[in-house]
Scaffold this active site. Sequence first.
Site, PDB file in Angstrom:
ATOM      1  N   ARG A   1       7.729  -0.669 -16.345  1.00  0.00           N
ATOM      2  CA  ARG A   1       8.538   0.300 -17.087  1.00  0.00           C
ATOM      3  C   ARG A   1       9.857  -0.286 -17.577  1.00  0.00           C
ATOM      4  NH1 ARG A   1       7.622   5.113 -12.743  1.00  0.00           N
ATOM      5  NH2 ARG A   1       7.820   3.372 -11.331  1.00  0.00           N
TER       6      ARG A   1
ATOM      7  N   PHE B   1       3.528   4.385 -16.936  1.00  0.00           N
ATOM      8  CA  PHE B   1       2.158   4.522 -16.426  1.00  0.00           C
ATOM      9  C   PHE B   1       1.420   5.728 -17.025  1.00  0.00           C
ATOM     10  CE2 PHE B   1       3.874   2.430 -12.328  1.00  0.00           C
ATOM     11  CZ  PHE B   1       3.729   1.176 -12.888  1.00  0.00           C
TER      12      PHE B   1
ATOM     13  N   LYS C   1      -2.784  -1.742  -0.620  1.00  0.00           N
ATOM     14  CA  LYS C   1      -2.718  -0.731   0.425  1.00  0.00           C
ATOM     15  C   LYS C   1      -1.405   0.060   0.293  1.00  0.00           C
ATOM     16  CE  LYS C   1      -0.532  -3.523   3.998  1.00  0.00           C
ATOM     17  NZ  LYS C   1       0.710  -2.859   4.315  1.00  0.00           N
TER      18      LYS C   1
ATOM     19  N   ASP D   1      -6.573  -6.380   1.326  1.00  0.00           N
ATOM     20  CA  ASP D   1      -5.914  -6.416   2.625  1.00  0.00           C
ATOM     21  C   ASP D   1      -5.612  -7.884   2.838  1.00  0.00           C
ATOM     22  OD1 ASP D   1      -5.290  -6.710   5.324  1.00  0.00           O
ATOM     23  OD2 ASP D   1      -6.487  -4.974   5.895  1.00  0.00           O
ATOM     24  N   HIS D   2      -4.348  -8.252   2.625  1.00  0.00           N
ATOM     25  CA  HIS D   2      -4.063  -9.690   2.533  1.00  0.00           C
ATOM     26  C   HIS D   2      -4.358 -10.435   3.822  1.00  0.00           C
ATOM     27  CE1 HIS D   2      -0.136  -8.494   4.225  1.00  0.00           C
ATOM     28  NE2 HIS D   2      -0.128  -9.696   4.723  1.00  0.00           N
TER      29      HIS D   2
ATOM     30  N   ASP E   1       0.985   1.334   7.946  1.00  0.00           N
ATOM     31  CA  ASP E   1       1.311   0.050   7.309  1.00  0.00           C
ATOM     32  C   ASP E   1       0.491  -1.095   7.901  1.00  0.00           C
ATOM     33  OD1 ASP E   1       2.703  -1.751   5.660  1.00  0.00           O
ATOM     34  OD2 ASP E   1       4.152  -2.193   7.224  1.00  0.00           O
TER      35      ASP E   1
ATOM     36  N   HIS F   1      -4.737  -3.755   8.572  1.00  0.00           N
ATOM     37  CA  HIS F   1      -4.798  -5.137   9.059  1.00  0.00           C
ATOM     38  C   HIS F   1      -5.433  -5.228  10.452  1.00  0.00           C
ATOM     39  CE1 HIS F   1      -2.255  -5.855   5.734  1.00  0.00           C
ATOM     40  NE2 HIS F   1      -1.094  -5.666   6.311  1.00  0.00           N
TER      41      HIS F   1
ATOM     42  N   LYS G   1       8.003 -13.302  15.664  1.00  0.00           N
ATOM     43  CA  LYS G   1       6.898 -13.025  14.741  1.00  0.00           C
ATOM     44  C   LYS G   1       5.659 -13.689  15.317  1.00  0.00           C
ATOM     45  CE  LYS G   1       5.563 -14.167   9.963  1.00  0.00           C
ATOM     46  NZ  LYS G   1       5.213 -12.877   9.395  1.00  0.00           N
TER      47      LYS G   1
END
Lengths: 512, 347
Positions: A60, A104, A171, A200-201, A258, A263, A368
């Site tokens: 946009r 859109f 997602k 789904d990476h 999330d 995942h 992580k």
Amino acid sequence: MTASHPLQEPGISSRITSPCILIIFGATGDLTARKIMPALYNLVREGQLPAQFASVAFARRDKNSEQFRCEMKEKITAFSRSGPLEEEVWNTFKEQIFYHRAEFHDDAGYESLKRLLNELDAKLGTRGNRLFYLSTQPAFFSLICKKLHQHQLLYDEAKIKHRFSRVIIEKPFGHDLASALALQQELRKFLVENQIFRIDHYLGKETVQNILVFRFANTIFEHLWNKRYVDHVQITVAEDMGVGTRGRFYEEEGLCRDILQNHMMQLLALIAMDPPVDLSSDAIHNEKVKILEALHFCPANLFQQTAVRGQYGPGYSGGRAAPGYREEENVSPDSLIETFVALRLFIDNPRWDRVPFYLRAGKRLPKKATEIAVVFKSPPEVLFTTPQMHQDPNVLALRIQPDEGISLKTNCKVPGPSSPIQPVKMDFRYSSYFGMSAPEAYERLICDAILGDRTLFAREDEVMASWKLFTPLLLRWQQETPEPFPNYAAGTWGPKAADRLMATDGHQWRLL
Amino acid sequence: MQTGGLFNLIIYSKKGERGDYIRSLANKIIQKFPSRLLFVLVDPNQKPDYFQTTVSQEPHPGHPQGMACDSIEIILGESAQQIAPLLILPHLISDLPVYLLWMLDIKENSLSKELERLAQRIIFDSEAAEDLPAFARSALNHYKQAGCAIADLNWARMESWRDLLASTFSPQDQLRALEKSKEIHLTYNMIPSPHLCHTRVQAIYLMAWLASRLNWRFEHLTNDRKDLSFFYTNNSTPVIITLSSASCTSLSPGTIMSMHLTTTDHASFTFTRHLDFPHQITLEITTPDQCYLPSQFIFAKGEAGGSLLKEVLHKGTSAHFLNVLEHISQLPLLCPNGKNSSSQGIV
């Protein structure tokens, strides 16, 4: 390309991608800058995209192709895995990037898009093949597909065989079971399932793809992979970061939607599924669906005994003071959204009967780490009975990220006459053996979508089975006030209740 | 320091010949894939029965875990070659694959059977061949007799071209255009280096691949000062493939610089390598009805040794490669350096 093409050798030749145009909706967003464009750049760099290729950014904001290219150059420089930008590659790639400004909902925007795509087909030989990447808020998914359909940008697969139109959908696919079904119903008005690529990476990660190879290409593990030998399984997806700029998204979705619903369900399905009859996309999806449909909380619907939610408060992360979730940008100061979830699930099938699967995921945890740990049953205490001969259970840990690898904990005699037993680790690290930087998940997934290979994308029934499991829990959480939030400090392993969930079964979370 | 090993790689060559090149290839490999390197170097300057083994470790610069690779160098006099397998055996890491990079000519079947038996995969180097058809025949014999997988460095070097052509001619109508080929003109870089002097081999491989995949029948060839023209028939339609040499100091020896293809119905496909950016290929397609804008393609940005890495890691033997060897084995003797000194270039 068919297998009988004389210039291609199945199993030996590189995969040949067809000429096409990738149209990215919501192209001014973070995902395009951090992941999609760096992935395309690396695919060009590796010679994995066809010469006849273009990408069109549909967004946009008011800008032109040249401005967009300049922005993307900066972003690719910052986020590409392959290091400094190579001018030779960039000069080729930039000529394949176009910006199309439109709303859109605006029909005129789609008509002008159609004209642009037809022009590019004529100029570049992209042959009418289209891959639409919906990197937008979920609310726009069905609207965009409807508009694409109305403007004949989606082909009827039953009638048109010589070119393709496919849609990649980010997602979350729905907000709960009802909305996912509604979205699916909408999409199916315009697309057949073969045209829908639910990304789904996690499935694009090399370490996740290796789960099936590890399980089914090694004889020694498969016959231990069941209730007789496995005590329990722990799956952890830990993030040391907070929600950062995703506060608005988190306020609407929360961590369960999330990370857990997509995942972690994919990881669980891959670690628990039976061997597929072959490596075709459908055969693998069929086995995954069986697991997802057999998952249940136990005791059913007594979620307070099987699920824990948490929200981080102020604390320390990476040696620095870290704000609590409620102090993050675009987050309500009295938010009840979860940033931590721990669950105990069971799989109702003969292989996994009564084997608990513990899942935990959270933001602002100490580090992580994404890991699947298969904890085996302890050996009978017949031979090694003295306290110094305590035997740890064998643990097979698949580290998905970072420090990708696999370790097996075994017990070993400490040298010397007193013979104490000490656990030791056999450790395989990807970085030690395969020094090259692995392709990013998005590189593999975009390439697969161009090829029409849906193996690493979630199928409709997988998504629905997952929502079927989580929707009652999310509904209950919506109705009940949680224990006072925040209930864990940033930089800790989550609320105490998560430890109690394990302790009631005589287990404890692995210290990662 | 931890030593790593994905496979055993035996590199068999002559001492002094292309030594730096071979070392640089080996270094590229261990930087990517820690492995045990066994250099077997035949030294004609030593006494015939001379042999010496040296063991060292090659550290990985910048490897996060401080990884190193074992490197074993075995120097042999000419007649000591027969004991090479005995010297190699104690140094192989058990349970790991053995790959043999044979960097000598094989026309006289010089590859020892004992060595061949050790290897799961033999990677030949057609650069070392003085007589390409004879090399092809020998390679095929080894494949049939030893039963292990085979490959060739020059075949690997052509992978990007093979992929580009397969991609360009992948839709059915484009494939039909290829099948209607009338003339193909391949230009290669004839400037040799001390390590690579047989500059015509890659062009011959590409030609043989196309001809064998499209079932073209070889008829004869002609040779003038600069060009070598191969005359084929596709059913009864003549197809001419011309290999032309050109000079470019910025490109590797033997690199294909361009390919121009015209069809019986006047379509044309031109692939041109950018001389300043050698990984960049410009593709121009014109038909009597349409002229497309030029499109660019990037060949995988492989570093030196990239083709070897692919060959080391690929499993099995390419059926296309075997077809190419069959095809070349039936061609007249070719001097592979592009500077054929015989009057016709054919013996």
